[in-house]
Motif scaffolding. Structure first.
Motif, PDB file in Angstrom:
ATOM      1  N   GLY A 142       0.800  -1.223   0.000  1.00 39.53           N
ATOM      2  CA  GLY A 142       0.000   0.000   0.000  1.00 39.53           C
ATOM      3  C   GLY A 142       0.828   1.266   0.000  1.00 39.53           C
ATOM      4  N   GLN A 143       2.084   1.161  -0.473  1.00 38.24           N
ATOM      5  CA  GLN A 143       2.991   2.306  -0.514  1.00 38.24           C
ATOM      6  C   GLN A 143       3.595   2.459  -1.910  1.00 38.24           C
ATOM      7  N   PRO A 144       2.795   2.833  -2.894  1.00 35.95           N
ATOM      8  CA  PRO A 144       3.332   2.956  -4.256  1.00 35.95           C
ATOM      9  C   PRO A 144       4.473   3.963  -4.305  1.00 35.95           C
ATOM     10  N   PRO A 145       5.581   3.608  -4.927  1.00 31.56           N
ATOM     11  CA  PRO A 145       6.720   4.524  -4.954  1.00 31.56           C
ATOM     12  C   PRO A 145       6.532   5.664  -5.958  1.00 31.56           C
ATOM     13  N   VAL A 146       7.407   6.633  -5.850  1.00 35.88           N
ATOM     14  CA  VAL A 146       7.504   7.749  -6.789  1.00 35.88           C
ATOM     15  C   VAL A 146       8.798   7.545  -7.562  1.00 35.88           C
ATOM     16  N   LEU A 147       8.701   7.380  -8.871  1.00 38.72           N
ATOM     17  CA  LEU A 147       9.852   7.028  -9.695  1.00 38.72           C
ATOM     18  C   LEU A 147      10.577   8.286 -10.169  1.00 38.72           C
ATOM     19  N   VAL A 148      11.862   8.390  -9.811  1.00 34.86           N
ATOM     20  CA  VAL A 148      12.680   9.538 -10.212  1.00 34.86           C
ATOM     21  C   VAL A 148      13.966   9.013 -10.840  1.00 34.86           C
ATOM     22  N   THR A 149      14.121   9.178 -12.152  1.00 33.75           N
ATOM     23  CA  THR A 149      15.339   8.720 -12.816  1.00 33.75           C
ATOM     24  C   THR A 149      16.314   9.881 -12.939  1.00 33.75           C
ATOM     25  N   MET A 150      17.598   9.570 -12.733  1.00 33.35           N
ATOM     26  CA  MET A 150      18.636  10.593 -12.610  1.00 33.35           C
ATOM     27  C   MET A 150      19.672  10.478 -13.730  1.00 33.35           C
ATOM     28  N   HIS A 151      19.894  11.605 -14.415  1.00 31.40           N
ATOM     29  CA  HIS A 151      20.824  11.644 -15.543  1.00 31.40           C
ATOM     30  C   HIS A 151      21.612  12.942 -15.554  1.00 31.40           C
ATOM     31  N   THR A 152      22.722  12.945 -16.313  1.00 29.34           N
ATOM     32  CA  THR A 152      23.429  14.188 -16.598  1.00 29.34           C
ATOM     33  C   THR A 152      23.660  14.299 -18.099  1.00 29.34           C
TER      34      THR A 152
END
Length: 255
Positions: A142-152
């Motif tokens: 019951g804790q859906p994540p928040v997806l954050v992809t990291m790039h440069t």
């Protein structure tokens, strides 16, 4: 170990802080410039293998600071995107690019179907499985994540200077990107723009689609100009800034 990777190579995927209290799941597909032993140098010089074509300099360092400041989880790829770019599906030529910017990649020229399959199974499958498993576990709790992809990205591309400093990228779901752009607009810290220097048309939102959109998760891709994060001071300043606008955005979206 059999196939592409040896015991000395170790796992293709690294995970940090999987018991994180924050919903944020940081993903760094281009964290490393390391090559598996069996791949040699792919026919490239040391300079080429240290350059942006092999990895996203600074992306992992900023991500690891965000792990601490946000109490976020992090999943990243331990090998160079030149062997397999985990932000591309197996059928895409860019998953194992024969050319990257101005560099030809001799070790990626005329790859056989068997070789493509070997790389896919060794690198992409474990990486995407790690993401899927983490997301499924969190959703089941019951804790859906928040997806954050990291790039440069590079400050100069094909001879043209880029003045954007942070790109906030999204595909069809712009909820988190909209909130982050609104938060960034309240400060004069960096030049922050939507879907720059890349966007969905450039094929860069594969992870967002596969693991964000298809699971109904809030998701965003952050692109940082790499000259801003070449040292610990720049990495800390950037991480502090992103911690602020991410936190503000998630608070706003939860209301």
């Amino acid at each position: 170990m059999t196939g592409l990777l040896t015991e000395a190579d170790g796992s293709p995927v690294a995970v940090e802080n999987l018991e994180a209290l924050s919903p944020v799941l940081l993903v760094c597909e281009h964290a490393s410039r390391r090559l598996p032993e069996k791949m040699g140098s792919l026919g490239l010089s040391d300079d080429a293998l240290e350059s942006h074509i092999a990895w996203d300099p600074g992306a992992l360092a900023v991500s690891q600071r965000l792990v601490r400041s946000l109490d976020a989880a992090l999943i990243y790829q331990r090998f160079s995107r030149l062997v397999y770019d985990c932000n591309r599906p197996p059928e895409a030529e860019a998953a194992m690019p024969p050319v990257s910017e101005i560099f030809e990649i001799p070790g990626n020229a005329a790859i056989s179907a068997a070789e493509r399959l070997s790389r896919t199974q060794a690198l992409y499958v474990p990486f995407t499985t790690a993401l899927s498993d983490f997301i499924a576990t969190r959703k089941a709790d019951g804790q859906p994540p928040v997806l954050v992809t990291m790039h440069t990205f590079t400050p100069v591309y094909h001879g043209k200077q880029r003045d954007v400093e942070i790109g906030i990228l999204h595909d069809n779901d712009s909820r988190l990107a909209d909130a982050m752009l609104a938060a960034a607009g309240k400060t004069a810290g960096y030049v922050v723009r939507r879907n720059e220097p890349y966007g969905p048309a450039d094929g860069v939102t594969h992870t967002l689609i596969e693991h964000g959109l298809k699971n109904g998760l809030l998701n965003v891709m952050i692109e940082i100009r790499n000259d801003l994060v070449t040292n610990e001071i720049g990495q800390k300043v950037m991480a502090d800034y992103l911690t602020g606008i991410l936190g503000e955005s998630l608070d706003a979206l939860s209301q």
